[in-house]
Design a protein around this motif. Sequence first.
Motif, mmCIF file in Angstrom:
data_model
loop_
_atom_site.group_PDB
_atom_site.id
_atom_site.type_symbol
_atom_site.label_atom_id
_atom_site.label_comp_id
_atom_site.label_asym_id
_atom_site.label_seq_id
_atom_site.Cartn_x
_atom_site.Cartn_y
_atom_site.Cartn_z
ATOM 1 N N UNK A 127 0.820 -1.212 0.000
ATOM 2 C CA UNK A 127 0.000 0.000 0.000
ATOM 3 C C UNK A 127 0.859 1.269 0.000
ATOM 4 N N UNK A 128 2.050 1.189 0.592
ATOM 5 C CA UNK A 128 2.941 2.357 0.623
ATOM 6 C C UNK A 128 3.384 2.778 -0.778
ATOM 7 N N UNK A 129 3.535 1.790 -1.669
ATOM 8 C CA UNK A 129 3.968 2.090 -3.030
ATOM 9 C C UNK A 129 2.964 2.981 -3.758
ATOM 10 N N UNK A 130 1.680 2.746 -3.495
ATOM 11 C CA UNK A 130 0.641 3.556 -4.140
ATOM 12 C C UNK A 130 0.287 4.788 -3.317
ATOM 13 N N UNK A 131 0.483 4.662 -2.013
ATOM 14 C CA UNK A 131 0.141 5.768 -1.117
ATOM 15 C C UNK A 131 1.173 6.904 -1.176
ATOM 16 N N UNK A 132 2.433 6.527 -1.448
ATOM 17 C CA UNK A 132 3.515 7.525 -1.501
ATOM 18 C C UNK A 132 4.283 7.382 -2.825
ATOM 19 N N UNK A 133 3.671 7.735 -3.937
ATOM 20 C CA UNK A 133 4.298 7.512 -5.250
ATOM 21 C C UNK A 133 5.616 8.252 -5.451
ATOM 22 N N UNK A 134 5.711 9.482 -4.970
ATOM 23 C CA UNK A 134 6.948 10.254 -5.145
ATOM 24 C C UNK A 134 8.098 9.624 -4.352
ATOM 25 N N UNK A 135 7.781 9.205 -3.123
ATOM 26 C CA UNK A 135 8.802 8.564 -2.292
ATOM 27 C C UNK A 135 9.221 7.232 -2.892
ATOM 28 N N UNK A 136 8.250 6.512 -3.450
ATOM 29 C CA UNK A 136 8.574 5.216 -4.061
ATOM 30 C C UNK A 136 9.472 5.395 -5.289
ATOM 31 N N UNK A 137 9.213 6.424 -6.047
ATOM 32 C CA UNK A 137 10.062 6.704 -7.219
ATOM 33 C C UNK A 137 11.493 7.018 -6.769
ATOM 34 N N UNK A 138 11.597 7.776 -5.679
ATOM 35 C CA UNK A 138 12.922 8.075 -5.139
ATOM 36 C C UNK A 138 13.602 6.806 -4.661
ATOM 37 N N UNK A 139 12.819 5.918 -4.076
ATOM 38 C CA UNK A 139 13.369 4.647 -3.613
ATOM 39 C C UNK A 139 13.939 3.836 -4.775
ATOM 40 N N UNK A 140 13.244 3.786 -5.868
ATOM 41 C CA UNK A 140 13.739 3.021 -7.023
ATOM 42 C C UNK A 140 15.055 3.618 -7.550
ATOM 43 N N UNK A 141 15.197 4.932 -7.461
ATOM 44 C CA UNK A 141 16.444 5.580 -7.872
ATOM 45 C C UNK A 141 17.575 5.219 -6.917
ATOM 46 N N UNK A 142 17.267 5.254 -5.618
ATOM 47 C CA UNK A 142 18.268 4.883 -4.615
ATOM 48 C C UNK A 142 18.705 3.428 -4.792
ATOM 49 N N UNK A 143 17.731 2.569 -5.067
ATOM 50 C CA UNK A 143 18.026 1.150 -5.249
ATOM 51 C C UNK A 143 18.970 0.933 -6.426
ATOM 52 N N UNK A 144 18.707 1.619 -7.518
ATOM 53 C CA UNK A 144 19.546 1.498 -8.706
ATOM 54 C C UNK A 144 20.974 1.965 -8.415
ATOM 55 N N UNK A 145 21.082 3.108 -7.726
ATOM 56 C CA UNK A 145 22.401 3.650 -7.408
ATOM 57 C C UNK A 145 23.144 2.742 -6.425
ATOM 58 N N UNK A 146 22.430 2.267 -5.422
ATOM 59 C CA UNK A 146 23.045 1.401 -4.427
ATOM 60 C C UNK A 146 23.565 0.113 -5.063
ATOM 61 N N UNK A 147 22.743 -0.522 -5.866
ATOM 62 C CA UNK A 147 23.138 -1.791 -6.483
ATOM 63 C C UNK A 147 24.319 -1.601 -7.431
ATOM 64 N N UNK A 148 24.359 -0.469 -8.119
ATOM 65 C CA UNK A 148 25.484 -0.183 -9.019
ATOM 66 C C UNK A 148 26.778 -0.008 -8.223
ATOM 67 N N UNK A 149 26.699 0.709 -7.100
ATOM 68 C CA UNK A 149 27.890 0.933 -6.266
ATOM 69 C C UNK A 149 28.370 -0.370 -5.631
ATOM 70 N N UNK A 150 27.432 -1.198 -5.214
ATOM 71 C CA UNK A 150 27.821 -2.460 -4.605
ATOM 72 C C UNK A 150 28.510 -3.360 -5.628
ATOM 73 N N UNK A 151 27.966 -3.385 -6.847
ATOM 74 C CA UNK A 151 28.578 -4.187 -7.907
ATOM 75 C C UNK A 151 29.969 -3.667 -8.248
ATOM 76 N N UNK A 152 30.126 -2.334 -8.276
ATOM 77 C CA UNK A 152 31.427 -1.731 -8.563
ATOM 78 C C UNK A 152 32.438 -2.102 -7.481
ATOM 79 N N UNK A 153 32.021 -2.017 -6.221
ATOM 80 C CA UNK A 153 32.921 -2.339 -5.118
ATOM 81 C C UNK A 153 33.396 -3.781 -5.204
ATOM 82 N N UNK A 154 32.475 -4.680 -5.527
ATOM 83 C CA UNK A 154 32.822 -6.095 -5.630
ATOM 84 C C UNK A 154 33.798 -6.339 -6.772
ATOM 85 N N UNK A 155 33.523 -5.697 -7.910
ATOM 86 C CA UNK A 155 34.389 -5.860 -9.081
ATOM 87 C C UNK A 155 35.781 -5.259 -8.838
ATOM 88 N N UNK A 156 35.802 -4.048 -8.273
ATOM 89 C CA UNK A 156 37.071 -3.355 -8.076
ATOM 90 C C UNK A 156 37.942 -4.027 -7.015
#
Length: 536
Positions: free
Chosen positions: A147-176
Amino acid sequence: MKKIVYSLAVALMVATSAFAQQTPREEIDLKSWQHLSVEQSGVYGVNTQKALDFLKQKNKKAQTLVVGVLDSGVEVTHEDLKDNVWVNPNEKKDGKDNDKNGYIDDIHGWNFIGGKDGKNVDADTLELTRLFKKAKEKFETSKDAATNKTKFPAEYEKYTELKKEYEAKFAEAKQMSSQMKMISDNLSKPLDVLIAELGDQKLTEEFMLTYEPKSQEAKQGMMLFAMVPKEAWAGKTMKVFGKEILDEINEGYKHYSEQEKYNLNLDFDPRSIVGDDYSNIKEKSYGNADVDGPDSNHGTHVSGIIAAKRGNGLGIDGIAGDGNVRIMSVRTVPNGDERDKDVANAIRYAVDNGAKILNMSFGKAYSPDKETVWEAFKYAADKGALLIKAAGNDDLNIDTDIHYPTVYNDKGVAVSNNVITVGSSTSDSAVLKSSFSNYGKKSVDVFAPGSEIYSAIPTRDGVYKSNSGTSMASPVVAGVAALVWSHYPTLTAVQVKQIIMESVNKNDQLTDISVTGGVVDAYKAVQLADKMASKK
């Protein structure tokens, strides 16, 4: 992120051509190039000696000035710093708060990332990790996630951006971390062989073109020189260069491994170490008196640039190390992102206890409690203090990619007029901006030497070392400001800032990427200060 490896290790990934400069690199003393005069050498140093000569000629007697170093900690017993360390005149080491400032035994400063039981935070998470973890709980793991995903659409969109950035940084750290380990394994033996063959041989372009390796392993080691810029080795001995390379590679491995283990670990929480309530932004009386901490490498290096004792025949000469400047250590920055609460309290502690200049060689991409930091900026301005901060090491335009702490609020208006933001410059006049340095026509005020700066490090780590970063450029400016202000104490913080900015050596390369378009110059600064002070 504090211990970013913008160094020779990164250069291993990219082949870089050498650049010409007015003074051949082999003739530059890389242990003191930040002090050079551009008029005399063609190298954009800050002209320290001429500034000192001017002050002596004017018979200017300096007053004691305290510089607060908000950092990872400072080895206050270091051979090149101990004579220039701040001592709280109203405090005794007796387990009591003698000066009634709320901090017990704060003889040389305070540690805001430690606990009352003496335990200290070394590693911490990135602010990205903290924000992502909080949002993930809201939108993925809580019972109300759907329900939070539909109740807070702007926050959820920000979350998806954070998730993408976090996963990219974690993958970079592992590779490097994997790549750095592989590079270390492949280069260690060949470099050892080259060091054995060449040892104290000074590396020049002429020598490198004619040298014939004596073994297959030495030939393998020679491949390194095709992958790093000439500036990394020219003028050094093979012993020095080889050790620097191996140290930097191993530091790179350590950095990315610690990102995996701590900085990007969603389950890591240092609060269990010190018992600090991070959610209580108003809390002030916490921490301990251990101003060195578990890893004061960064803060000690910064302090040496500012105020390592001059003329003692040891290590290096700080820009303002003539005995009138005192370093106050305020431990604020872990191996990870600093907490806004700690930054704000560190600023207030420093200025409340007499610091006129604060060096802030840290920064991050997110600042959830930025208003608290801005209030501290204003508090410092009201107290007449000057804040000097690093621009950051991501080669970004921070007019658009914000680097916190920033003096600009969300509307782009400066919250105070007492902050100087510093980019990093090189010893190469043909390519002044350090490749890693952030920049910004509005957000970066000046540039200063920040590539390959030799300074103090904790005795347990080797006593002295070259480091690169805007973390090194910021204390160069802090040192110049301290030199000016200690000799012209009637000036205000705003006037010292004006002097620093109006006395730069301009260069077209910096015009569109900074406010002043130039590199700081101590000699021109003290000349301008003399004129300004005489009008009072």
